[in-house]
Design an enzyme around this catalytic site. Sequence first.
Site, PDB file in Angstrom:
ATOM      1  N   GLU A  77       0.821  -1.210   0.000  1.00 28.56           N
ATOM      2  CA  GLU A  77       0.000   0.000   0.000  1.00 28.56           C
ATOM      3  C   GLU A  77       0.858   1.265   0.000  1.00 28.56           C
ATOM      4  OE1 GLU A  77      -4.000  -1.450   2.236  1.00 28.56           O
ATOM      5  OE2 GLU A  77      -2.299  -1.004   3.512  1.00 28.56           O
ATOM      6  N   CYS A 133       3.529   8.609   0.847  1.00 31.47           N
ATOM      7  CA  CYS A 133       4.042   7.717   1.875  1.00 31.47           C
ATOM      8  C   CYS A 133       4.297   6.362   1.219  1.00 31.47           C
ATOM      9  CB  CYS A 133       2.983   7.640   2.974  1.00 31.47           C
ATOM     10  SG  CYS A 133       3.418   6.551   4.307  1.00 31.47           S
ATOM     11  N   CYS A 176       1.243  -1.513  15.628  1.00 34.07           N
ATOM     12  CA  CYS A 176       1.227  -1.296  14.175  1.00 34.07           C
ATOM     13  C   CYS A 176       0.566  -2.464  13.446  1.00 34.07           C
ATOM     14  CB  CYS A 176       2.657  -1.104  13.677  1.00 34.07           C
ATOM     15  SG  CYS A 176       2.756  -0.874  11.898  1.00 34.07           S
ATOM     16  N   CYS A 236       6.574  -6.429   7.436  1.00 32.41           N
ATOM     17  CA  CYS A 236       7.653  -5.807   8.207  1.00 32.41           C
ATOM     18  C   CYS A 236       8.112  -6.789   9.276  1.00 32.41           C
ATOM     19  CB  CYS A 236       7.132  -4.535   8.881  1.00 32.41           C
ATOM     20  SG  CYS A 236       8.406  -3.570   9.719  1.00 32.41           S
ATOM     21  N   GLY A 282       6.845  -1.513   6.215  1.00 30.40           N
ATOM     22  CA  GLY A 282       8.242  -1.939   6.209  1.00 30.40           C
ATOM     23  C   GLY A 282       9.176  -1.023   6.969  1.00 30.40           C
ATOM     24  N   ASN A 312      -3.626   5.579  16.005  1.00 31.97           N
ATOM     25  CA  ASN A 312      -4.709   5.225  15.084  1.00 31.97           C
ATOM     26  C   ASN A 312      -5.105   3.772  15.310  1.00 31.97           C
ATOM     27  OD1 ASN A 312      -4.837   7.706  13.514  1.00 31.97           O
ATOM     28  ND2 ASN A 312      -2.816   7.135  12.737  1.00 31.97           N
ATOM     29  N   SER A 364      11.957   6.987   7.709  1.00 34.32           N
ATOM     30  CA  SER A 364      11.549   6.785   9.099  1.00 34.32           C
ATOM     31  C   SER A 364      12.002   5.405   9.559  1.00 34.32           C
ATOM     32  CB  SER A 364      10.018   6.892   9.179  1.00 34.32           C
ATOM     33  OG  SER A 364       9.579   6.684  10.497  1.00 34.32           O
ATOM     34  N   CYS A 419       6.100  -4.216  15.789  1.00 35.53           N
ATOM     35  CA  CYS A 419       5.735  -3.231  16.816  1.00 35.53           C
ATOM     36  C   CYS A 419       4.298  -3.490  17.268  1.00 35.53           C
ATOM     37  CB  CYS A 419       5.885  -1.811  16.278  1.00 35.53           C
ATOM     38  SG  CYS A 419       7.588  -1.442  15.797  1.00 35.53           S
ATOM     39  N   LEU A 459      10.108   7.130  18.145  1.00 34.24           N
ATOM     40  CA  LEU A 459      10.626   7.094  19.519  1.00 34.24           C
ATOM     41  C   LEU A 459       9.604   6.444  20.465  1.00 34.24           C
ATOM     42  CD1 LEU A 459      12.770   9.924  21.016  1.00 34.24           C
ATOM     43  CD2 LEU A 459      11.336   8.506  22.434  1.00 34.24           C
ATOM     44  N   HIS A 460       8.452   7.059  20.557  1.00 34.34           N
ATOM     45  CA  HIS A 460       7.253   6.493  21.198  1.00 34.34           C
ATOM     46  C   HIS A 460       7.289   6.300  22.710  1.00 34.34           C
ATOM     47  CE1 HIS A 460       6.227   6.285  17.114  1.00 34.34           C
ATOM     48  NE2 HIS A 460       6.428   5.030  16.866  1.00 34.34           N
ATOM     49  N   CYS A 480      -1.244   6.523   9.586  1.00 37.11           N
ATOM     50  CA  CYS A 480      -0.055   5.827  10.088  1.00 37.11           C
ATOM     51  C   CYS A 480      -0.441   4.553  10.818  1.00 37.11           C
ATOM     52  CB  CYS A 480       0.672   6.669  11.133  1.00 37.11           C
ATOM     53  SG  CYS A 480       1.421   8.114  10.515  1.00 37.11           S
TER      54      CYS A 480
HETATM   55  N1  SAH Z   1       9.402   1.128  10.136  1.00 34.90           N
HETATM   56  C1  SAH Z   1       9.469   2.547  10.061  1.00 34.90           C
HETATM   57  C2  SAH Z   1       8.487   3.176   9.094  1.00 34.90           C
HETATM   58  C3  SAH Z   1       7.075   2.683   9.068  1.00 34.90           C
HETATM   59  S1  SAH Z   1       5.966   3.234  10.303  1.00 34.90           S
HETATM   60  C4  SAH Z   1       9.341   3.138  11.451  1.00 34.90           C
HETATM   61  O1  SAH Z   1       9.160   2.390  12.409  1.00 34.90           O
HETATM   62  O2  SAH Z   1       9.485   4.340  11.609  1.00 34.90           O
HETATM   63  C5  SAH Z   1       5.717   4.928  10.048  1.00 34.90           C
HETATM   64  C6  SAH Z   1       5.247   5.656  11.295  1.00 34.90           C
HETATM   65  O3  SAH Z   1       3.900   5.279  11.646  1.00 34.90           O
HETATM   66  C7  SAH Z   1       6.110   5.326  12.505  1.00 34.90           C
HETATM   67  O4  SAH Z   1       6.407   6.450  13.264  1.00 34.90           O
HETATM   68  C8  SAH Z   1       5.210   4.396  13.249  1.00 34.90           C
HETATM   69  O5  SAH Z   1       5.609   4.281  14.566  1.00 34.90           O
HETATM   70  C9  SAH Z   1       3.847   5.020  13.028  1.00 34.90           C
HETATM   71  N2  SAH Z   1       2.747   4.142  13.387  1.00 34.90           N
HETATM   72  C10 SAH Z   1       2.695   2.802  13.281  1.00 34.90           C
HETATM   73  N3  SAH Z   1       1.513   2.327  13.752  1.00 34.90           N
HETATM   74  C11 SAH Z   1       0.804   3.393  14.168  1.00 34.90           C
HETATM   75  C12 SAH Z   1      -0.512   3.542  14.717  1.00 34.90           C
HETATM   76  N4  SAH Z   1      -1.317   2.506  14.940  1.00 34.90           N
HETATM   77  N5  SAH Z   1      -0.933   4.798  15.018  1.00 34.90           N
HETATM   78  C13 SAH Z   1      -0.126   5.858  14.769  1.00 34.90           C
HETATM   79  N6  SAH Z   1       1.100   5.775  14.228  1.00 34.90           N
HETATM   80  C14 SAH Z   1       1.571   4.551  13.933  1.00 34.90           C
END
Ligand code: SAH
Length: 351
Positions: free
Chosen positions: A91, A104, A118, A111, A164, A295, A196, A115, A220-221, A338
């Site tokens: 996508e 994007c 995600c 991936c 990814g 999200n 990213s 996480c 970072l999160h 995201c």
């Molecule tokens: N693997 C890379 C790029 C893909 S994710 C990374 O980890 O940065 C792109 C962004 O979307 C990242 O900041 C990720 O943490 C965020 N993201 C993933 N799941 C999300 C969700 N459910 N809500 C909001 N942001 C999210």
Amino acid sequence: MKKSFYDLNFSDLETVINQNNLNGSAAAVLFNWHYKKKENAQCNDNIAKSSLAFFEENFDFSLPEINTVYESKKDRSVKFLFKLKDNHKIETVLIPFHNKYSICLSSQVGCAMNCSFCFTGEQGLKRNLTTSEIVGQFLQAWRWLATNRPGEERILNIVFMGQGEPLHNFDAVKKACEIFLSQHGTSIGVQKITISTAGYIPGLKRWSQEIPGVNLALSLHSPFEEKRNELIPINKKYPLDEVLTYIDKIPLNKKQFITYEYILIKDFNDSSVDAKKLGTILADKRAYINLIPFNSFPGSRYEPPELDSIEQFKAVLDTFRIPTLIRSAKGDDVLAACGQLNSKNQSNYSE
Ligand code: SAH
């Protein structure tokens, strides 16, 4: 199987042309034709018939096939589901800003990062994308805009924030960046591309050495290692502290900042204690913070924060004088925001 033309950066193309004793000017002509034209057609520009025949015979000019297009009613975001040659699906999202777009891009099918917040992580890693599959997402989306939203086919920013971990597929991502940056290619400014990462240190090393100037965003999160371990499993191998120390040592050019992305999750990382610690660790860095309210997606275990706590979190960061942006959830009505990308859950997925 023929090699894809879109796997070649400009110097690869020059090498092919030299090795086959073709006219040197064909490199610029072909690159211009394929990367600056809004329609997908055979090159009929200023190029010798023999050179053209050589490329037609030896290279594949096909692009990822658009399987489905989802247009957000809310904000004009567009999500593309692409079908690749081996039937895998990926996508790509166009995010609108005043009749211009950011794109994007995905860098892998699925991936490996897994996480916990995600949707893509649930797919696992199927395979890396090739350069042509990355560049192809851009070309197809751009041409779709030219046909479907004429006058709006301007893509100003490229972010590797789709499916990814781009630093896990460095070679293909690097070559795609070279094509995007090339004056003969799409000619996008280096400061307009952002990669990213979840914090994959071997990839960070290559980023700083091989594509300097391309922007970096770190997911970072949480400023606390324990909590970050829970969100981003790779933190156990490459802890935040080491990642930040590594990034600090990288020379940035004058206008360059590192973006730190922070997903706000209700009752998990959205308190003032989290905000203060985040502010403390980023205070003296060249940092922007992107706050992304979580999200949700089908089956997600976390919840988005209350509006109040988003604003309070930002207010704490403001006291540290770190520029902070709250990112609105564009495209969430079509699961294009995201973390909502998961091509396996599309009803028409076939493997
Ligand atoms: N693997 C890379 C790029 C893909 S994710 C990374 O980890 O940065 C792109 C962004 O979307 C990242 O900041 C990720 O943490 C965020 N993201 C993933 N799941 C999300 C969700 N459910 N809500 C909001 N942001 C999210």
